[in-house]
Scaffold this motif. Structure first.
Motif, short mmCIF file in Angstrom:
data_model
loop_
_atom_site.label_atom_id
_atom_site.label_comp_id
_atom_site.label_asym_id
_atom_site.label_seq_id
_atom_site.Cartn_x
_atom_site.Cartn_y
_atom_site.Cartn_z
N ASN A 51 1.11 -0.99 -0.45
CA ASN A 51 -0.07 0.37 0.30
C ASN A 51 0.80 1.25 -0.23
O ASN A 51 1.59 1.40 0.79
CB ASN A 51 -1.22 -0.06 1.49
N PRO A 52 0.86 1.56 -1.60
CA PRO A 52 1.55 3.13 -1.18
C PRO A 52 1.65 3.99 -0.03
O PRO A 52 2.33 5.34 0.09
CB PRO A 52 1.99 3.35 -2.92
N LEU A 53 0.17 3.77 0.24
CA LEU A 53 -0.07 5.26 1.08
C LEU A 53 0.37 5.52 2.06
O LEU A 53 0.80 6.53 2.90
CB LEU A 53 -1.48 5.53 1.39
N CYS A 54 0.77 3.95 2.78
CA CYS A 54 1.14 3.82 3.57
C CYS A 54 2.64 3.17 4.12
O CYS A 54 3.20 2.92 5.08
CB CYS A 54 0.21 3.19 4.67
N SER A 94 -4.88 -4.62 8.02
CA SER A 94 -4.63 -5.10 7.37
C SER A 94 -4.41 -6.42 7.22
O SER A 94 -3.86 -7.21 6.77
CB SER A 94 -3.52 -4.48 6.14
N GLN A 95 -3.53 -6.44 8.45
CA GLN A 95 -2.97 -8.19 8.45
C GLN A 95 -4.12 -9.09 10.06
O GLN A 95 -4.34 -10.21 9.26
CB GLN A 95 -2.29 -7.11 10.17
N ALA A 96 -5.32 -8.61 9.94
CA ALA A 96 -6.35 -9.20 10.86
C ALA A 96 -7.14 -9.59 8.86
O ALA A 96 -7.82 -10.67 8.74
CB ALA A 96 -7.45 -8.35 11.70
N SER A 97 -7.26 -8.99 8.21
CA SER A 97 -7.92 -9.38 7.07
C SER A 97 -7.01 -10.36 5.96
O SER A 97 -7.53 -11.46 5.82
CB SER A 97 -8.40 -7.76 6.39
#
Ligand code: FES
Length: 128
Positions: free
Chosen positions: A33-36, A64-67
């Motif tokens: 994810n380039p935003l973060c 993101s990690q839970a997903s």
């Protein structure tokens, strides 16, 4: 505020499912994810167009990690077509919380990694 879904997300963040890597992976893909700067990498072991095993690793926010943790459980044993048919709203339902547009990107990073990994696998097959 106590929210069972939120507790579950935090728990998955601390104790990720199917974490690590597969030495015998048929394909790997790193979504970013380039935003973060957060990232999720998936390794898939594929036999007869079915995901036999999966591992994931990443750095990033709890969503993101839970997903990707939840998704790895979801895709094990599924055909590549079934995984490609997983839609963003299904991931949101799995997480069970309201998501802003920015947070939606977090939630979908793992799905992107899975879809891109399968795309890469199919391309590799074609070029063999
Ligand atoms: Fe980077 Fe969530 S803040 S993926």
């Amino acid at each position: 505020m106590s929210n069972i879904y939120l507790d579950n997300i935090i728990d998955l963040y601390k104790n990720p499912l199917n974490a690590g890597q597969l030495d015998q992976a048929s394909v790997s893909y790193r979504a970013y994810n380039p935003l973060c700067g957060d990232e999720v990498t998936v390794d898939l072991l594929i036999e007869d167009d079915t995901i036999i095993d999966v591992r994931q690793r990443g750095n990033g926010c709890a969503i993101s990690q839970a997903s990707i943790s939840l998704l790895t459980e979801e895709v094990k044993g599924k055909s590549l077509d079934e995984v490609m048919a997983i839609r963003p709203n299904e991931v949101v339902e799995m997480l069970g919380i309201e998501l802003s547009p920015v947070r939606l990107k977090c939630a979908l990073l793992g799905l992107e990694a899975l879809h891109q990994a399968i795309g890469k696998y199919m391309n590799n097959l074609k070029s063999q």
